[in-house]
Scaffold this active site. Structure first.
Site, PDB file in Angstrom:
ATOM      1  N   GLU A 195      -5.520   3.340 -10.115  1.00  0.00           N
ATOM      2  CA  GLU A 195      -6.180   2.064  -9.833  1.00  0.00           C
ATOM      3  C   GLU A 195      -7.377   1.860 -10.753  1.00  0.00           C
ATOM      4  O   GLU A 195      -7.689   0.740 -11.149  1.00  0.00           O
ATOM      5  CB  GLU A 195      -6.624   2.011  -8.380  1.00  0.00           C
ATOM      6  CG  GLU A 195      -5.472   2.093  -7.387  1.00  0.00           C
ATOM      7  CD  GLU A 195      -5.979   2.072  -5.954  1.00  0.00           C
ATOM      8  OE1 GLU A 195      -6.262   0.968  -5.458  1.00  0.00           O
ATOM      9  OE2 GLU A 195      -6.098   3.156  -5.357  1.00  0.00           O
ATOM     10  N   TRP A 237      -9.145   5.635   0.020  1.00  0.00           N
ATOM     11  CA  TRP A 237      -9.766   6.206  -1.176  1.00  0.00           C
ATOM     12  C   TRP A 237      -8.913   5.808  -2.371  1.00  0.00           C
ATOM     13  O   TRP A 237      -7.797   5.314  -2.246  1.00  0.00           O
ATOM     14  CB  TRP A 237      -9.888   7.723  -1.062  1.00  0.00           C
ATOM     15  CG  TRP A 237      -8.605   8.440  -0.798  1.00  0.00           C
ATOM     16  CD1 TRP A 237      -7.663   8.842  -1.717  1.00  0.00           C
ATOM     17  CD2 TRP A 237      -8.087   8.819   0.483  1.00  0.00           C
ATOM     18  NE1 TRP A 237      -6.603   9.445  -1.092  1.00  0.00           N
ATOM     19  CE2 TRP A 237      -6.843   9.464   0.262  1.00  0.00           C
ATOM     20  CE3 TRP A 237      -8.565   8.709   1.802  1.00  0.00           C
ATOM     21  CZ2 TRP A 237      -6.071   9.971   1.299  1.00  0.00           C
ATOM     22  CZ3 TRP A 237      -7.790   9.212   2.825  1.00  0.00           C
ATOM     23  CH2 TRP A 237      -6.563   9.832   2.574  1.00  0.00           C
ATOM     24  N   ARG A 246      -0.065   4.738   3.122  1.00  0.00           N
ATOM     25  CA  ARG A 246      -0.016   4.464   4.561  1.00  0.00           C
ATOM     26  C   ARG A 246       0.273   5.676   5.442  1.00  0.00           C
ATOM     27  O   ARG A 246       0.266   5.559   6.664  1.00  0.00           O
ATOM     28  CB  ARG A 246       1.022   3.367   4.833  1.00  0.00           C
ATOM     29  CG  ARG A 246       0.557   1.992   4.452  1.00  0.00           C
ATOM     30  CD  ARG A 246       1.654   0.970   4.659  1.00  0.00           C
ATOM     31  NE  ARG A 246       2.526   0.859   3.509  1.00  0.00           N
ATOM     32  CZ  ARG A 246       3.686   0.226   3.522  1.00  0.00           C
ATOM     33  NH1 ARG A 246       4.139  -0.303   4.656  1.00  0.00           N
ATOM     34  NH2 ARG A 246       4.420   0.137   2.428  1.00  0.00           N
ATOM     35  N   CYS A 275       0.826  -1.202   0.000  1.00  0.00           N
ATOM     36  CA  CYS A 275       0.000   0.000   0.000  1.00  0.00           C
ATOM     37  C   CYS A 275       0.860   1.252   0.000  1.00  0.00           C
ATOM     38  O   CYS A 275       1.710   1.426   0.864  1.00  0.00           O
ATOM     39  CB  CYS A 275      -0.931   0.016   1.207  1.00  0.00           C
ATOM     40  SG  CYS A 275      -1.968   1.493   1.278  1.00  0.00           S
TER      41      CYS A 275
END
Length: 407
Positions: free
Chosen positions: A282, A277, A108, A105
């Site tokens: 993506e 979000w 973070r 991720c």
């Protein structure tokens, strides 16, 4: 161009041979560490519980009990039941640190802001569905997306935890046509078939939100619609190409992963849907264009009048940039929170520096941290990262392999 015609696509070799690819960063991706076995019936590893409680006390020393006192309680409960119950503070801390430790991720920096909803008392499918709906309501927040996790009952020896068949709370259906073409999201063909067998009346469009299937112990799997007022969607348009809107594309605002198990101090929570979000890539560089997803790049390039006759025209690259411009423009115009990959890359390095000042290792998987668009233009590209399986963390839920649609 009619959107249904655009989104009906013939199967490709890639789509048949590959498993669905995950986007580069949670929330829409499966944010995972190394796989860890979790078998119902196996008791908790007390040493892992002690490591977790030691971490909690090191970072938050103002606890009502010392580590030794709390561990005495934990050992007694594990000896009696095979597991132990986290306090509300332990659960919240564990969930936030699991996000902090998620090596795939990029987002973070915000781990401490995670809103933790304790849903461990929910037992029936209807209760679970109600809480899942509340998760979407709170997370959506009128477009000001809030990082949120809902934690349901854990696996315990002899009693499995509730699970969802869905890998996210909001996903679009995929339909197999008699001519071999697909309408909708090919990643969810099997789940779509499964929920239709359970009685779902499928509309048949390219962006139909799938119902949720709650699989709770002591109950048959039950089907629940996601209320339409809880699904915030953004219609995609382009700031400089008005013809883009005619494609009829859209995407949902909240990427809530629901197929990862949260592991805290040796206790596994298989149903712990989590969202941040979206980072625009993506949607614009993975969900809409991957060959085993909507695979829209050729159609979008033609619609934009690009020369697709030769790879040397870089039509794929040019179309990809325009799709991502459209995603960021559309979300921002709609007042829905979204990040661009350049900004999020800088924020990740800020997170890394902040954590290093605290003396903490920041595990990161380079292949997921680097964005899928203009990777070498982002600062996260030009360095190496530590790789480690730090717990608490999120892991693939092996038990989902027993779900009837093939996971």
């Amino acid at each position: 161009m009619n959107s249904e015609a655009l989104l009906a696509r013939a199967p490709t070799a890639d789509a048949i041979e590959q498993s669905p690819a995950a986007p580069p960063c949670g929330p829409d991706s499966a944010e995972v560490g190394a796989e860890v076995g979790a078998e119902v019936g196996v008791g908790v590893d007390v040493a892992e519980a002690e490591d977790f409680l030691g971490l909690l006390h090191a970072e938050h020393p103002d606890q009502p009990l010392t580590v030794r006192q709390r561990m005495r309680q934990v050992r007694a409960e594990v000896a009696d039941t095979g597991s132990y119950t986290h306090t509300a503070d332990e659960l919240a801390f564990g969930a936030r640190v699991a996000w902090r430790n998620s090596s795939r991720c990029i987002g973070r920096l915000y781990w401490q802001s995670l809103r933790v909803l304790d849903r461990r008392d929910a037992t029936t499918p209807r209760e679970i569905h109600r809480h899942l709906c509340e998760h979407l309501r709170q997370a959506t927040n009128g477009g000001r997306i809030r990082p949120t996790i809902s934690v349901f009952a854990p696996d315990r020896p002899g009693r499995p935890a509730p699970r969802l068949w869905n890998d996210q709370l909001i996903r679009y259906a995929g339909y197999r046509g008699d001519d071999g073409r697909t309408v909708g999201d090919p990643a969810h063909l099997d789940l779509t078939d499964a929920v239709r067998r359970l009685g779902w009346q499928a509309p048949g469009g390219p962006f139909d939100v799938l119902p949720l299937v709650v699989d709770a112990p002591g109950h048959e799997p039950q089907l629940f619609d996601v209320p339409g007022d809880l699904v915030l969607e953004v219609a995609l348009s382009h700031p400089e190409r008005p013809e883009f809107a005619a494609l009829g594309l859209r995407w949902h605002a909240v990427p809530a992963i629901s197929n990862m198990r949260l592991r805290i101090g040796g206790v596994d929570y298989p149903l712990a849907p989590f969202n941040g979000w979206y980072m625009g890539t993506e949607i614009g560089a993975r969900n809409l264009v991957d060959s085993d997803r909507y695979d829209l790049l050729p159609a979008i390039a033609r619609h934009l009048g690009l020369d697709t006759g030769s790879e040397a025209t870089l039509w794929r690259d040019r179309a990809l940039v325009e799709v991502n411009v459209a995603v960021l423009h559309s979300f921002r115009r709609a007042g829905v929170r979204v990040s661009d990959h350049h900004t999020e890359s800088r924020r990740f390095l800020a997170h890394l520096a902040k954590e290093e000042r605290q003396g903490r290792l920041v595990p990161a998987d380079w292949s997921w941290i680097v964005p899928p668009v203009s990777g070498s233009l982002t600062p996260v590209f030009h360095r190496y990262y530590d790789e480690a399986d730090q717990r608490p963390n999120f892991y693939p839920d092996e038990a989902r392999s027993r779900c009837p649609y093939g996971h």
